[in-house]
Design a protein around this motif. Structure first.
Motif, mmCIF file in Angstrom:
data_model
loop_
_atom_site.group_PDB
_atom_site.id
_atom_site.type_symbol
_atom_site.label_atom_id
_atom_site.label_comp_id
_atom_site.label_asym_id
_atom_site.label_seq_id
_atom_site.Cartn_x
_atom_site.Cartn_y
_atom_site.Cartn_z
ATOM 1 N N MET A 278 0.873 -1.181 0.000
ATOM 2 C CA MET A 278 0.000 0.000 0.000
ATOM 3 C C MET A 278 0.900 1.218 0.000
ATOM 4 S SD MET A 278 -2.812 1.321 2.817
ATOM 5 C CE MET A 278 -1.548 2.031 3.896
ATOM 6 N N ILE A 279 0.692 2.089 -0.947
ATOM 7 C CA ILE A 279 1.515 3.298 -1.045
ATOM 8 C C ILE A 279 0.587 4.507 -1.075
ATOM 9 C CG2 ILE A 279 3.264 4.536 -2.360
ATOM 10 C CD1 ILE A 279 4.116 1.849 -3.554
ATOM 11 N N ARG A 280 0.545 5.232 0.013
ATOM 12 C CA ARG A 280 -0.232 6.457 0.117
ATOM 13 C C ARG A 280 0.690 7.568 0.593
ATOM 14 N NH1 ARG A 280 -5.523 4.845 3.746
ATOM 15 N NH2 ARG A 280 -4.496 6.421 5.052
ATOM 16 N N PRO A 281 0.274 8.828 0.423
ATOM 17 C CA PRO A 281 1.119 9.922 0.914
ATOM 18 C C PRO A 281 1.379 9.854 2.413
ATOM 19 C CG PRO A 281 -0.531 10.757 -0.619
ATOM 20 C CD PRO A 281 -0.897 9.330 -0.335
ATOM 21 N N ASP A 282 0.424 9.315 3.175
ATOM 22 C CA ASP A 282 0.542 9.319 4.630
ATOM 23 C C ASP A 282 0.889 7.957 5.225
ATOM 24 O OD1 ASP A 282 -1.911 8.205 3.941
ATOM 25 O OD2 ASP A 282 -2.899 8.903 5.779
ATOM 26 N N ALA A 283 0.887 6.889 4.431
ATOM 27 C CA ALA A 283 1.137 5.555 4.971
ATOM 28 C C ALA A 283 1.600 4.617 3.863
ATOM 29 C CB ALA A 283 -0.130 4.999 5.637
ATOM 30 N N ILE A 284 2.645 3.847 4.160
ATOM 31 C CA ILE A 284 3.182 2.889 3.208
ATOM 32 C C ILE A 284 3.349 1.550 3.907
ATOM 33 C CG2 ILE A 284 5.200 2.241 1.814
ATOM 34 C CD1 ILE A 284 5.724 5.220 1.385
ATOM 35 N N CYS A 285 2.686 0.511 3.405
ATOM 36 C CA CYS A 285 2.864 -0.841 3.912
ATOM 37 C C CYS A 285 3.753 -1.616 2.946
ATOM 38 C CB CYS A 285 1.527 -1.564 4.073
ATOM 39 S SG CYS A 285 1.705 -3.267 4.697
ATOM 40 N N LEU A 286 4.797 -2.257 3.497
ATOM 41 C CA LEU A 286 5.768 -2.970 2.663
ATOM 42 C C LEU A 286 5.792 -4.473 2.930
ATOM 43 C CD1 LEU A 286 8.776 -0.477 2.861
ATOM 44 C CD2 LEU A 286 7.148 -0.759 0.988
ATOM 45 N N ASP A 287 4.888 -4.968 3.768
ATOM 46 C CA ASP A 287 4.846 -6.414 4.021
ATOM 47 C C ASP A 287 4.046 -7.084 2.916
ATOM 48 O OD1 ASP A 287 4.806 -8.982 4.919
ATOM 49 O OD2 ASP A 287 3.754 -8.564 6.796
ATOM 50 N N THR A 288 4.737 -7.731 1.993
ATOM 51 C CA THR A 288 4.073 -8.404 0.871
ATOM 52 C C THR A 288 4.193 -9.921 0.984
ATOM 53 O OG1 THR A 288 6.065 -7.821 -0.401
ATOM 54 C CG2 THR A 288 4.104 -6.503 -0.772
ATOM 55 N N GLY A 289 4.263 -10.406 2.236
ATOM 56 C CA GLY A 289 4.126 -11.830 2.515
ATOM 57 C C GLY A 289 5.213 -12.712 1.933
ATOM 58 N N CYS A 290 6.458 -12.267 1.978
ATOM 59 C CA CYS A 290 7.543 -13.071 1.418
ATOM 60 C C CYS A 290 7.543 -14.480 2.000
ATOM 61 C CB CYS A 290 8.884 -12.386 1.687
ATOM 62 S SG CYS A 290 10.330 -13.288 1.086
ATOM 63 N N VAL A 291 7.460 -14.590 3.323
ATOM 64 C CA VAL A 291 7.560 -15.895 3.966
ATOM 65 C C VAL A 291 6.376 -16.803 3.663
ATOM 66 C CG1 VAL A 291 6.422 -15.325 6.156
ATOM 67 C CG2 VAL A 291 8.321 -16.974 6.133
ATOM 68 N N TRP A 292 5.269 -16.220 3.187
ATOM 69 C CA TRP A 292 4.069 -17.008 2.851
ATOM 70 C C TRP A 292 3.969 -17.266 1.351
ATOM 71 C CZ3 TRP A 292 3.510 -18.595 7.355
ATOM 72 C CH2 TRP A 292 3.509 -17.758 8.466
ATOM 73 N N GLY A 293 5.043 -17.070 0.628
ATOM 74 C CA GLY A 293 5.035 -17.328 -0.807
ATOM 75 C C GLY A 293 4.797 -16.101 -1.648
ATOM 76 N N GLY A 294 4.821 -14.931 -1.009
ATOM 77 C CA GLY A 294 4.632 -13.679 -1.744
ATOM 78 C C GLY A 294 5.951 -13.118 -2.235
ATOM 79 N N LYS A 295 6.167 -11.839 -2.021
ATOM 80 C CA LYS A 295 7.375 -11.176 -2.500
ATOM 81 C C LYS A 295 8.037 -10.401 -1.371
ATOM 82 C CE LYS A 295 5.555 -10.585 -7.203
ATOM 83 N NZ LYS A 295 6.499 -11.559 -7.841
ATOM 84 N N LEU A 296 9.319 -10.153 -1.551
ATOM 85 C CA LEU A 296 10.035 -9.227 -0.684
ATOM 86 C C LEU A 296 10.119 -7.905 -1.427
ATOM 87 C CD1 LEU A 296 11.574 -8.725 1.943
ATOM 88 C CD2 LEU A 296 13.670 -9.457 0.780
ATOM 89 N N THR A 297 9.723 -6.833 -0.751
ATOM 90 C CA THR A 297 9.545 -5.533 -1.397
ATOM 91 C C THR A 297 10.529 -4.502 -0.880
ATOM 92 O OG1 THR A 297 7.190 -5.878 -1.845
ATOM 93 C CG2 THR A 297 7.924 -3.604 -1.653
ATOM 94 N N ALA A 298 11.076 -3.725 -1.810
ATOM 95 C CA ALA A 298 11.877 -2.542 -1.479
ATOM 96 C C ALA A 298 11.284 -1.344 -2.203
ATOM 97 C CB ALA A 298 13.334 -2.739 -1.880
ATOM 98 N N LEU A 299 11.251 -0.217 -1.522
ATOM 99 C CA LEU A 299 10.722 1.014 -2.096
ATOM 100 C C LEU A 299 11.743 2.121 -1.863
ATOM 101 C CD1 LEU A 299 7.925 1.930 -3.402
ATOM 102 C CD2 LEU A 299 7.461 2.971 -1.179
ATOM 103 N N ARG A 300 12.142 2.806 -2.936
ATOM 104 C CA ARG A 300 13.105 3.895 -2.790
ATOM 105 C C ARG A 300 12.405 5.117 -2.217
ATOM 106 N NH1 ARG A 300 16.822 4.564 -7.857
ATOM 107 N NH2 ARG A 300 14.915 5.417 -8.771
ATOM 108 N N LEU A 301 13.009 5.714 -1.229
ATOM 109 C CA LEU A 301 12.321 6.754 -0.465
ATOM 110 C C LEU A 301 11.989 7.978 -1.305
ATOM 111 C CD1 LEU A 301 12.992 7.792 3.174
ATOM 112 C CD2 LEU A 301 12.931 9.567 1.436
ATOM 113 N N HIS A 302 12.935 8.473 -2.096
ATOM 114 C CA HIS A 302 12.733 9.797 -2.681
ATOM 115 C C HIS A 302 11.758 9.810 -3.844
ATOM 116 C CE1 HIS A 302 15.758 8.540 -5.700
ATOM 117 N NE2 HIS A 302 15.233 9.480 -6.470
ATOM 118 N N ASP A 303 11.599 8.671 -4.564
ATOM 119 C CA ASP A 303 10.699 8.668 -5.720
ATOM 120 C C ASP A 303 9.746 7.484 -5.759
ATOM 121 O OD1 ASP A 303 12.450 6.609 -6.269
ATOM 122 O OD2 ASP A 303 13.047 7.344 -8.247
#
Length: 277
Positions: free
Chosen positions: A238-263
């Motif tokens: 979830m990427i919003r101006p006021d809140a960003i969730c980065l848990d994309t369930g890697c351990v449950w078969g999802g993905k590991l996520t990285a988000l660059r801060l400035h852009d």
């Protein structure tokens, strides 16, 4: 902001070191040798390589910022003898390692909140009553307790769902418990902003009843800042101006996520070894 290097914010790893290694090899991350990595907590447990994961991040030294998550605190509690390992825990390799004491000491000295460039990094969330300064001040109370000679006693008082709301006059044990629960466990609140821990699925208006995500509680004091968190795999990216969730369930078969801060450049890698929920 003036950038001297890239900052990448990374979601829950939970011992999936293979995914972390793949992520760090991605051209967008590997191109900048001076990059800074922000880890949103839960670097260990449930996945197959917790020991390698924590050693890898420790080796990054000042190039990594890691906030504590509930699974990281669970490791500390087990190491302290406060809690027995759970059936799904995968932290035995850390506890038996020759450098176990060094790892536990390192974890005890991680923050529960980190703020820079308009972004507040925590594992789970914040209470609506807390602004950024209040959040950092309260986090520092727990950090000081975990770094003290009596750190094991702090962990003894950590568990429990009450109190569910913040008051400035809370006694020490209740005070620390609310702070820890908000920063490392919160997902949903009632409309008064009181924490509720039984609901763990994605927000759904038809099933939530009177519950709302912590980041949608009215009049949240941190609404003018960006809160970066993990912990909520059923919510997912979830990427919003006021809140960003980065848990994309890697351990449950999802993905590991990285988000660059400035852009908000997004990089994701698939997890190769999923655990059973």
């Amino acid at each position: 902001m003036t950038r001297h290097h890239d900052i990448w914010m990374i979601g829950d790893i939970q011992g999936c070191c293979h995914a972390l290694e793949d992520l760090l090899k991605h051209p967008d991350l590997s191109a900048d040798r001076n990059r800074e990595l922000w880890f949103a907590g839960d670097i260990v447990n449930r996945g197959p390589r917790s020991l390698e994961t924590v050693r890898h991040i420790m080796g990054m030294r000042k190039k990594a910022v890691t906030v504590l998550g509930n699974h990281d605190l669970n490791l500390l509690a087990v190491a302290a003898g406060v809690r027995k390992p759970g059936k799904s825990d995968t932290i035995a390799d850390i506890l038996k390692a020759p450098d176990a004491d060094e790892i536990i000491t390192w974890l005890r000295h991680r923050p529960l909140a980190h703020y820079a460039h308009g972004h507040l990094l925590v594992h789970a969330g914040v209470l609506a009553k807390w602004d950024v300064d209040k959040t950092l001040a309260l986090a520092s109370e727990v950090e000081a307790a975990l770094r003290s000679p009596n750190w094991k006693r702090t962990l003894e008082k950590m568990y429990g769902n009450e109190p569910a709301d913040w008051r400035d006059d809370l006694g020490n044990n209740k005070r620390l418990r609310v702070i820890i629960n908000a920063l490392t466990r919160i997902r949903m609140c009632n409309k008064k902003g009181h924490m509720e821990f039984s609901y763990k699925n994605a927000p759904n208006a038809s099933t939530n009843g009177d519950l709302i995500p912590w980041f949608d509680v009215p009049n949240r004091a941190t609404a003018d800042h960006t809160i970066v968190f993990g912990h909520w795999s059923t919510l997912g990216l979830m990427i919003r101006p006021d809140a960003i969730c980065l848990d994309t369930g890697c351990v449950w078969g999802g993905k590991l996520t990285a988000l660059r801060l400035h852009d908000h450049k997004l990089v994701q890698v698939s997890c190769k070894q999923a655990q059973k929920p």
